[in-house]
Scaffold this active site. Structure first.
Site, mmCIF file in Angstrom:
data_model
loop_
_atom_site.group_PDB
_atom_site.id
_atom_site.type_symbol
_atom_site.label_atom_id
_atom_site.label_comp_id
_atom_site.label_asym_id
_atom_site.label_seq_id
_atom_site.Cartn_x
_atom_site.Cartn_y
_atom_site.Cartn_z
ATOM 1 N N TYR A 124 0.804 -1.231 0.000
ATOM 2 C CA TYR A 124 0.000 0.000 0.000
ATOM 3 C C TYR A 124 0.833 1.276 0.000
ATOM 4 C CZ TYR A 124 -3.688 -3.345 1.041
ATOM 5 O OH TYR A 124 -4.558 -4.409 0.973
ATOM 6 N N HIS A 172 -8.587 1.923 -5.631
ATOM 7 C CA HIS A 172 -7.783 1.024 -4.794
ATOM 8 C C HIS A 172 -6.314 1.337 -5.014
ATOM 9 C CE1 HIS A 172 -11.273 -1.331 -3.756
ATOM 10 N NE2 HIS A 172 -11.611 -1.292 -5.036
HETATM 11 C C1 DQA Z 1 -7.597 -1.910 -1.037
HETATM 12 C C2 DQA Z 1 -7.660 -3.322 -1.628
HETATM 13 C C3 DQA Z 1 -8.559 -4.222 -0.788
HETATM 14 O O1 DQA Z 1 -8.574 -5.527 -1.329
HETATM 15 C C4 DQA Z 1 -8.041 -4.297 0.636
HETATM 16 O O2 DQA Z 1 -8.934 -5.064 1.427
HETATM 17 C C5 DQA Z 1 -7.795 -2.971 1.237
HETATM 18 C C6 DQA Z 1 -7.174 -1.927 0.422
HETATM 19 C C7 DQA Z 1 -6.599 -1.027 -1.795
HETATM 20 O O3 DQA Z 1 -6.693 0.190 -1.669
HETATM 21 O O4 DQA Z 1 -5.714 -1.542 -2.488
HETATM 22 O O5 DQA Z 1 -8.022 -2.760 2.422
HETATM 23 O O6 DQA Z 1 -8.878 -1.315 -1.145
#
Ligand code: DQA
Length: 147
Positions: free
Chosen positions: A27, A105
């Site tokens: 992330y 995302h």
């Molecule tokens: C997310 C992707 C999701 O699968 C995950 O559960 C997250 C973060 C992303 O920003 O990449 O919490 O939304």
């Protein structure tokens, strides 16, 4: 007056309060505050105002989607995090409002575990931006400016 500028709500779901320290290899190192700051700057350039929020509770996100409608927001940028893959009620809430929703995302869920391949948000989103890290929020704001 800044209050007169078109409003974009930026809604973030569970665990995104931990951005910066949460699995940074997936992330990134930017925190939600860093993202908010960058979005504020970009919003000022675009003549928009943003209101960024995060909750670990599904009902808060649903209430905020309803609020977007009642405040006549220009758009919602939504990273529903894990709820993306489970939440019929978020799907229904997005369907119930006329405000366009941009799904964001940080990671590319399609390149990850199969349980992340399903999104309850995508079928009711105006558009979807995945895999560009924090920059995805900026891309979403640029898109929202054109709505
Ligand atoms: C997310 C992707 C999701 O699968 C995950 O559960 C997250 C973060 C992303 O920003 O990449 O919490 O939304």
């Amino acid at each position: 007056m800044a209050d007169d500028l078109p409003l974009v709500l930026v809604l973030n779901g569970p665990n995104l309060n931990l951005l910066g320290t949460r699995e940074p290899e997936i992330y990134g190192h930017e925190t939600l505050d860093d993202i908010a700051e960058a979005l504020e700057d970009r919003a000022a350039e675009l003549g928009l105002r943003i209101d960024l929020r995060q909750s670990n509770h599904e009902g808060h996100l649903i209430d905020w989607l309803h609020e977007a409608q009642s405040r006549n927001a220009k758009a919602v940028i939504l990273n529903a995090a894990g709820l993306t893959h489970t939440s019929v009620t978020l799907h229904d809430a997005i369907k119930a409002i006329r405000v366009p929703v941009v799904e964001v995302h940080l990671s590319n869920p399609h390149a990850r575990e199969t349980f992340r391949h399903k999104s309850f948000v995508s079928p009711v989103a105006r558009g979807v931006i995945v895999g560009f890290g924090a920059r995805g929020y900026m891309l979403a704001l640029d898109a929202a400016a054109t709505f």
